[in-house]
Design a protein around this motif. Structure first.
Motif, PDB file in Angstrom:
ATOM      1  N   PHE A 178     109.180  39.781  59.352  1.00 21.93           N
ATOM      2  CA  PHE A 178     109.583  39.363  58.009  1.00 21.93           C
ATOM      3  C   PHE A 178     108.443  38.666  57.290  1.00 21.93           C
ATOM      4  CE2 PHE A 178     113.586  39.654  60.183  1.00 21.93           C
ATOM      5  CZ  PHE A 178     114.515  39.983  59.209  1.00 21.93           C
ATOM      6  N   ASP A 179     108.365  38.888  55.975  1.00 18.47           N
ATOM      7  CA  ASP A 179     107.514  38.111  55.081  1.00 18.47           C
ATOM      8  C   ASP A 179     108.490  37.269  54.273  1.00 18.47           C
ATOM      9  OD1 ASP A 179     105.841  37.024  53.205  1.00 18.47           O
ATOM     10  OD2 ASP A 179     104.990  38.921  52.529  1.00 18.47           O
ATOM     11  N   SER A 181     111.837  36.153  53.455  1.00 15.21           N
ATOM     12  CA  SER A 181     113.138  36.757  53.742  1.00 15.21           C
ATOM     13  C   SER A 181     113.092  38.282  53.642  1.00 15.21           C
ATOM     14  CB  SER A 181     114.189  36.203  52.785  1.00 15.21           C
ATOM     15  OG  SER A 181     113.839  36.529  51.458  1.00 15.21           O
ATOM     16  N   GLU A 182     111.952  38.849  53.266  1.00 16.00           N
ATOM     17  CA  GLU A 182     111.820  40.307  53.141  1.00 16.00           C
ATOM     18  C   GLU A 182     111.467  40.930  54.491  1.00 16.00           C
ATOM     19  OE1 GLU A 182     109.072  43.682  50.955  1.00 16.00           O
ATOM     20  OE2 GLU A 182     108.832  41.584  50.400  1.00 16.00           O
ATOM     21  N   ARG A 183     112.296  41.848  54.935  1.00 15.22           N
ATOM     22  CA  ARG A 183     112.095  42.542  56.214  1.00 15.22           C
ATOM     23  C   ARG A 183     111.030  43.609  55.994  1.00 15.22           C
ATOM     24  NH1 ARG A 183     116.962  42.837  59.846  1.00 15.22           N
ATOM     25  NH2 ARG A 183     116.135  43.580  61.796  1.00 15.22           N
ATOM     26  N   ASP A 186     110.633  47.158  61.175  1.00 16.60           N
ATOM     27  CA  ASP A 186     111.588  47.109  62.291  1.00 16.60           C
ATOM     28  C   ASP A 186     110.990  47.836  63.470  1.00 16.60           C
ATOM     29  OD1 ASP A 186     114.102  45.851  61.380  1.00 16.60           O
ATOM     30  OD2 ASP A 186     114.035  47.424  59.843  1.00 16.60           O
TER      31      ASP A 186
END
Length: 190
Positions: A178-179, A181-183, A186
């Motif tokens: 994550f950056d 709260s941005e994923r 995966d």
């Protein structure tokens, strides 16, 4: 003819054992990612250099540096490579932090269901100070080609986080990067 069938049978048996071993390794990792307890860890920058293995970032975590006071061994010296179990608990900000540690061969004493233990190894004693370094096998994250340098450059200025799955035995696998709260990425299950 009988000897030929024995050789073929032996070759098939060896192939089945090898395939079974590889399948067990892959399924072991996948089961942690699928069923393990998820924890969110704060990422700290480390400077990597490995041009032959593709783009990756080498990571440190807030839980990498431990205070001797959290380790239930007294002040006895711990050698590099000593297996430890580090107890993690969630903070109010959603990040998990080390709240205790023990030698891996000591019995587990979990305070409640809100904690989880991660398996680690003593990396080094920090020069006789009250601090100790540990590794958990999640210190590298491979990225798509061309993505490594920008992230490496920004690790010290942006709040990167790593979602980690921890199995019942404490083994950890990286699940997502994550950056804030941005994923961003995966990890594939298989």
């Amino acid at each position: 003819m009988n000897r030929t069938w024995r050789v073929i049978g032996a070759a098939l048996l060896v192939a089945i054992v090898q395939i079974g071993f590889l399948a067990a390794l892959i399924e072991g990792r996948a089961s942690i990612l699928r069923d393990g307890r998820e924890v969110l860890l704060k990422v700290e920058p480390v400077d990597p250099r490995d041009l032959l293995r593709g783009d990756y970032v080498r990571l440190g975590y807030e839980i990498t540096t431990l205070d001797w006071a959290t380790i239930a061994t007294g002040r006895e010296p711990l050698r590099r490579g000593t297996a430890i179990m580090v107890r993690l608990a969630p903070g109010e900000d959603g990040l998990w932090r080390a709240v205790g540690a023990r030698l891996a061969d000591q019995p587990a004493v979990l305070a409640d269901d809100d904690t989880v233990e991660i398996a680690g190894l003593v990396d080094s004693d920090l020069g006789g100070s009250e601090m100790l370094r540990a590794t958990y096998g999640i210190e590298r994250f491979y990225l798509p080609e061309g993505e490594g340098r920008p992230i490496e450059r920004d690790l010290s200025v942006r709040p990167f986080r790593m979602l980690v799955a921890i199995g019942h035995d404490g083994k950890a696998q990286i699940k997502a990067f994550f950056d804030g709260s941005e994923r961003l990425f995966d990890e594939a299950l298989y």
